[in-house]
Design a protein around this motif. Structure first.
Motif, PDB file in Angstrom:
ATOM      1  N   TYR A   1       0.838  -1.199   0.000  1.00 61.46           N
ATOM      2  CA  TYR A   1       0.000   0.000   0.000  1.00 61.46           C
ATOM      3  C   TYR A   1       0.876   1.253   0.000  1.00 61.46           C
ATOM      4  CZ  TYR A   1      -3.308   3.574   1.462  1.00 61.46           C
ATOM      5  OH  TYR A   1      -4.054   4.728   1.543  1.00 61.46           O
ATOM      6  N   ALA A   2       1.903   1.277   0.839  1.00 63.48           N
ATOM      7  CA  ALA A   2       2.797   2.436   0.913  1.00 63.48           C
ATOM      8  C   ALA A   2       3.461   2.700  -0.439  1.00 63.48           C
ATOM      9  CB  ALA A   2       3.855   2.216   1.993  1.00 63.48           C
ATOM     10  N   LYS A   3       3.893   1.643  -1.098  1.00 59.88           N
ATOM     11  CA  LYS A   3       4.515   1.808  -2.416  1.00 59.88           C
ATOM     12  C   LYS A   3       3.516   2.356  -3.433  1.00 59.88           C
ATOM     13  CE  LYS A   3       7.938  -1.853  -1.914  1.00 59.88           C
ATOM     14  NZ  LYS A   3       8.351  -3.188  -2.379  1.00 59.88           N
TER      15      LYS A   3
ATOM     16  N   ALA B   1       1.514   6.679  -6.976  1.00 60.49           N
ATOM     17  CA  ALA B   1       0.405   7.504  -7.452  1.00 60.49           C
ATOM     18  C   ALA B   1       0.700   8.980  -7.235  1.00 60.49           C
ATOM     19  CB  ALA B   1      -0.893   7.102  -6.744  1.00 60.49           C
ATOM     20  N   HIS B   2       1.241   9.309  -6.081  1.00 56.76           N
ATOM     21  CA  HIS B   2       1.521  10.717  -5.795  1.00 56.76           C
ATOM     22  C   HIS B   2       2.672  11.230  -6.661  1.00 56.76           C
ATOM     23  CE1 HIS B   2       0.284  14.012  -3.282  1.00 56.76           C
ATOM     24  NE2 HIS B   2       1.546  14.398  -3.217  1.00 56.76           N
TER      25      HIS B   2
ATOM     26  N   GLU C   1      -3.204  13.864 -12.720  1.00 53.47           N
ATOM     27  CA  GLU C   1      -3.811  12.560 -12.457  1.00 53.47           C
ATOM     28  C   GLU C   1      -3.648  12.247 -10.975  1.00 53.47           C
ATOM     29  OE1 GLU C   1      -1.278   9.142 -13.923  1.00 53.47           O
ATOM     30  OE2 GLU C   1      -0.380  10.777 -15.045  1.00 53.47           O
ATOM     31  N   CYS C   2      -4.365  11.267 -10.506  1.00 56.74           N
ATOM     32  CA  CYS C   2      -4.284  10.797  -9.112  1.00 56.74           C
ATOM     33  C   CYS C   2      -4.515  11.934  -8.115  1.00 56.74           C
ATOM     34  CB  CYS C   2      -2.947  10.124  -8.837  1.00 56.74           C
ATOM     35  SG  CYS C   2      -2.681   8.673  -9.834  1.00 56.74           S
TER      36      CYS C   2
ATOM     37  N   VAL D   1      -6.068   4.568  -3.837  1.00 57.50           N
ATOM     38  CA  VAL D   1      -5.097   4.634  -4.922  1.00 57.50           C
ATOM     39  C   VAL D   1      -5.574   3.753  -6.074  1.00 57.50           C
ATOM     40  CG1 VAL D   1      -2.682   4.178  -5.515  1.00 57.50           C
ATOM     41  CG2 VAL D   1      -3.263   4.993  -3.234  1.00 57.50           C
ATOM     42  N   PRO D   2      -5.498   4.229  -7.326  1.00 56.58           N
ATOM     43  CA  PRO D   2      -5.875   3.381  -8.457  1.00 56.58           C
ATOM     44  C   PRO D   2      -5.113   2.055  -8.458  1.00 56.58           C
ATOM     45  CG  PRO D   2      -5.573   5.639  -9.189  1.00 56.58           C
ATOM     46  CD  PRO D   2      -5.095   5.575  -7.754  1.00 56.58           C
TER      47      PRO D   2
END
Length: 149
Positions: free
Chosen positions: A114-116, A121-122, A135-136, A142-143
């Motif tokens: 999840y952290a990755k 995404a960011h 985007e994102c 997160v997508p």
């Protein structure tokens, strides 16, 4: 109103804040208030604070308003809503400002799936330095494509 209703309202408010964050980020921060958000994408100052931090103040005022509506017996579920907004803001602060942008040097070694995905995404969001073509825009959701890499 029962305690369960208040708990449900808290969780619904927290969940809806992810949509509000996405909407505000996409249509307000990357829209008519880009002048406040731009320094977050392209640092043009030496200050630790950013003009972008004004958005935290806005949501804090909204949260406090719901606390006051509850306190003065205007809205019984105001406390649950206010705490839901506050809890989302706190989560956003930890994920965005501390974990991703390292404004405080904490959680540097978090490396789970999840952290990755959140970091990827960011990073994709910040590759665009202008207000267009972003985007994102969300934070906690997160997508799926960012989990697969």
């Amino acid at each position: 109103m029962s305690t369960w209703v208040h708990i449900l309202v808290f969780f619904l408010t927290f969940s809806m804040m992810e949509f509000m964050a996405w909407f505000t980020h996409k249509y307000v921060m990357h829209g008519f208030l880009w002048n406040l958000h731009a320094d977050h994408h392209k640092k043009d100052h030496d200050s630790w604070f950013e003009r972008n931090d004004a958005f935290f103040i806005f949501y804090a005022i909204v949260s406090i308003s719901f606390f006051l509506l509850w306190k003065y017996n205007i809205l019984e579920i105001g406390l649950a809503i206010g705490i839901g907004i506050f809890a989302y803001g706190l989560a956003y602060f930890f994920v965005h400002d501390i974990f991703i942008h390292q404004r405080f040097k904490l959680f540097r070694n978090a490396n789970n799936i999840y952290a990755k995905a959140v970091r990827r995404a960011h990073k994709m969001h910040h590759k665009h330095t202008g207000k267009e073509d972003g985007e994102c825009f969300g934070m906690l959701i997160v997508p799926w494509k960012y989990f697969k890499k």
